[in-house]
Design an enzyme around this catalytic site. Structure first.
Site, PDB file in Angstrom:
ATOM      1  N   GLU A 182     -32.134  34.621  12.924  1.00  0.00           N
ATOM      2  CA  GLU A 182     -30.709  34.571  12.592  1.00  0.00           C
ATOM      3  C   GLU A 182     -30.037  33.439  13.376  1.00  0.00           C
ATOM      4  OE1 GLU A 182     -28.027  38.133  11.168  1.00  0.00           O
ATOM      5  OE2 GLU A 182     -27.761  37.937  13.323  1.00  0.00           O
ATOM      6  N   HIS A 197     -56.477  45.561  14.724  1.00  0.00           N
ATOM      7  CA  HIS A 197     -57.211  46.274  13.677  1.00  0.00           C
ATOM      8  C   HIS A 197     -56.520  46.139  12.327  1.00  0.00           C
ATOM      9  CE1 HIS A 197     -59.828  48.029  16.708  1.00  0.00           C
ATOM     10  NE2 HIS A 197     -58.733  48.089  17.454  1.00  0.00           N
ATOM     11  N   LYS A 235     -23.895  39.888   0.956  1.00  0.00           N
ATOM     12  CA  LYS A 235     -22.892  40.954   1.136  1.00  0.00           C
ATOM     13  C   LYS A 235     -21.886  40.923  -0.011  1.00  0.00           C
ATOM     14  CE  LYS A 235     -22.943  40.870   6.210  1.00  0.00           C
ATOM     15  NZ  LYS A 235     -22.193  40.611   7.428  1.00  0.00           N
TER      16      LYS A 235
HETATM   17  O1  F6P Z   1     -24.967  40.649   8.654  1.00  0.00           O
HETATM   18  C1  F6P Z   1     -25.476  40.129   9.848  1.00  0.00           C
HETATM   19  C2  F6P Z   1     -24.770  40.702  11.030  1.00  0.00           C
HETATM   20  O2  F6P Z   1     -23.482  40.209  11.104  1.00  0.00           O
HETATM   21  C3  F6P Z   1     -25.519  40.450  12.321  1.00  0.00           C
HETATM   22  O3  F6P Z   1     -25.256  39.207  12.850  1.00  0.00           O
HETATM   23  C4  F6P Z   1     -25.034  41.578  13.169  1.00  0.00           C
HETATM   24  O4  F6P Z   1     -25.827  41.791  14.279  1.00  0.00           O
HETATM   25  C5  F6P Z   1     -25.066  42.712  12.168  1.00  0.00           C
HETATM   26  O5  F6P Z   1     -24.700  42.117  10.934  1.00  0.00           O
HETATM   27  C6  F6P Z   1     -24.148  43.847  12.474  1.00  0.00           C
HETATM   28  O6  F6P Z   1     -22.822  43.417  12.567  1.00  0.00           O
HETATM   29  P1  F6P Z   1     -21.713  44.334  13.215  1.00  0.00           P
HETATM   30  O7  F6P Z   1     -22.092  44.613  14.612  1.00  0.00           O
HETATM   31  O8  F6P Z   1     -20.435  43.564  13.109  1.00  0.00           O
HETATM   32  O9  F6P Z   1     -21.658  45.616  12.414  1.00  0.00           O
END
Ligand code: F6P
Length: 513
Positions: A343, A374, A483
């Site tokens: 990431e 294994h 998203k």
């Molecule tokens: O969608 C990725 C992300 O933003 C990550 O960078 C982050 O760790 C995760 O989602 C959770 O985000 P949040 O802590 O804002 O719920």
């Protein structure tokens, strides 16, 4: 200067061409000092880099690359609190979360206020952790969070299992898949459960869906004391209050989600191992911060690892790295490192938004040894791709079972040896080419301090390669498109409207309805 425009990059390219005939066995035979030259001690972590496809000449060229790309200046900018996360206009200061309180010569005066807030919040969070530890009614702590709000505390609670308070169980629910939450809820009683809603943004769909279901379940079980059974860990204190949560531990936008174990996101771990254990974790990470900040680059472990990563990715063409923790407590470390590296450095444009013509993040993957041996080690030994393997081993076990630990360590060392030495068999199937690279990281003991140092080491090593590549390791725009589209598809699953979709997406939509 962009890394591929530097003289060092050109020199490394020529050097790599000559390196095609490099053989680890010859390298050891011709250099009696290879192990000492390519070993490095850092706080709590010893690293043997000598079984890698590198040598002191390669390291010298990589150090020149670090100098020509301004690595030290970029590192210093991070530690000065400059907004090096330029696409979000934020500083990058997870390191400040492990800085001890009080006047610190390494921390700029402007950051003193932030440091004071860090310690006020830390003290409050640890006091709360101790209160929950002492509360025998709470037998189950459920962390609801995903990504950086899940992987860090989950990985650390597993790693430090021997120190976890008796009489409490720790659950980590991350996936929006209701099977996960339902399976946990089935084992709980409302009056004995504390839910921690962990989300930096407090908007993440997976986490908010789980949090709403947990709240509904709690009420349906007759729970009346939401304030006593729900706490939030977030930078978005207002959203947590709107949700109805009164106990909130905050943190700041200068802490990236995948760098947030050290913040309030670490609360499940603090409850599990106690305030002093959590402070030890911070101290171990801080020791590594100091090493990264002050050790000369040529004996700076995160720098040496990060530069080796560049060498492999950009000059020798190794596109992945496998992680093999030889300690079952470290079984979630590969997943944790996957987020940290991929990431952070899975970027195709530089800090100015220009596409880069060279490779960035490798693919990270792995499983604990000996299990991996294994399963997929076959490919590491005899496959057609070279995959550098990173062993993580711990010298002292915490269990008293006879024979096990010696066998475990023997396997780790033997695998590194087998990868390098290979085996001659002109007949074919039993032939191992050998000359396969690996790094061996060794901790004396798995403690909060050594775990903190190990994780900080990995954070800084990711920083080093990202800095040389000239990318922003601290944003994650690549997760946004999925998203947005998921929201649209969700509405379409409910309505059945497939208008305007490509044929494959439309067909899948109809099949799942
Ligand atoms: O969608 C990725 C992300 O933003 C990550 O960078 C982050 O760790 C995760 O989602 C959770 O985000 P949040 O802590 O804002 O719920």
């Amino acid at each position: 200067m962009r890394c591929d425009h530097t003289p060092a990059w050109q020199a490394l390219q020529s050097h790599a061409a000559a390196f095609r005939s490099f053989d680890l066995r010859d390298a050891f035979a011709s250099d009696a000092h290879r192990v000492s030259a390519l070993s490095q001690s850092a706080p709590h972590v010893f690293a043997d880099l000598s079984k890698n496809h590198t040598d002191t000449a390669t390291e010298a060229l990589l150090l020149a690359l670090a100098e020509q790309t301004g690595l030290a200046a970029h590192r210093n900018a991070m530690f000065r609190g400059e907004p090096i996360n330029n696409t979000e206009g934020r500083a990058v200061m997870h390191w400040l979360l492990r800085q001890p309180p009080g006047p610190a010569p390494t921390v700029r005066a402007e950051l003193a206020e932030a440091l004071a807030h860090v310690h006020t919040t830390l003290d409050a969070m640890l006091a709360y952790a101790e209160q929950i530890r002492a509360d025998a009614r709470i037998t189950d702590v459920v962390n609801i969070g995903i990504g950086g709000s899940d992987l860090g505390p989950q990985m650390a609670v597993l790693a430090l299992q021997d120190l976890v308070i008796l009489g409490k169980r720790f659950h980590f629910v991350s996936n929006v898949d209701g099977h996960e939450l339902a399976a946990v809820l089935n084992t709980l009683r409302a009056e004995n459960t504390l839910f921690l809603i962990a989300s930096k943004t407090f908007t993440t769909l997976d986490t908010m869906t789980n949090a709403r279901s947990a709240l509904a379940w709690y009420r349906a079980q007759g729970g009346r004391d939401v304030a006593g059974h729900f706490a939030a860990l977030t930078t978005n204190v207002e959203a947590a209050a709107e949700f109805g949560i009164r106990t909130t531990f905050g943190f700041w936008d200068w802490v990236g989600g995948r760098y947030s174990l050290w913040s309030a996101i670490g609360l499940p771990l603090a409850i599990a191992i106690g305030a002093s254990g959590f402070r030890d974790l911070l101290a171990g990470a801080h020791a590594m911060d100091q090493h990264f900040q002050t050790a000369p680059l040529e004996i700076n472990l995160p720098v040496r690892l990060g530069l080796l990563d560049i060498w492999y990715r950009n000059f020798l063409g190794y596109t992945s790295r496998s992680i093999a923790p030889y300690h079952s407590g470290l079984r979630r470390v590969p997943a944790y490192l996957q987020q940290l590296e991929m990431e952070s450095n899975g970027k195709r444009v530089d800090r100015n938004g220009q596409a880069v013509p060279y490779g960035t993040s490798p693919v990270l993957w792995g499983e604990p040894g000996t299990n991996g041996q294994h399963a997929y080690f076959q490919m590491l030994h005899q496959g057609t791709d070279v995959v550098p393997l990173e062993f993580i081993a711990v010298k002292k076990p915490t269990h008293g079972l006879k024979d096990h630990h010696e066998l475990l360590l023997a396997n780790a060392i033997a695998q590194a040896q087998a990868l390098m030495l290979g085996q001659q068999d002109p007949g074919g199937h039993r032939h191992f080419t050998g000359n396969r690279p690996s790094t061996f990281l060794l901790l004396d003991e798995l403690t909060p301090a050594s775990l903190g140092a190990l994780i900080a080491l990995q954070e800084h090593r990711v920083f080093v390669s990202g800095a040389v590549w000239g990318i922003n390791s601290f944003d994650q725009w690549g997760v946004e498109l999925g998203k947005v589209l998921a929201k649209d598809i969700h509405a379409r699953i409910l309505s059945g409207n497939a208008d305007g979709l490509d044929a494959s997406t439309a067909s899948l939509l109809q099949r799942v309805r």
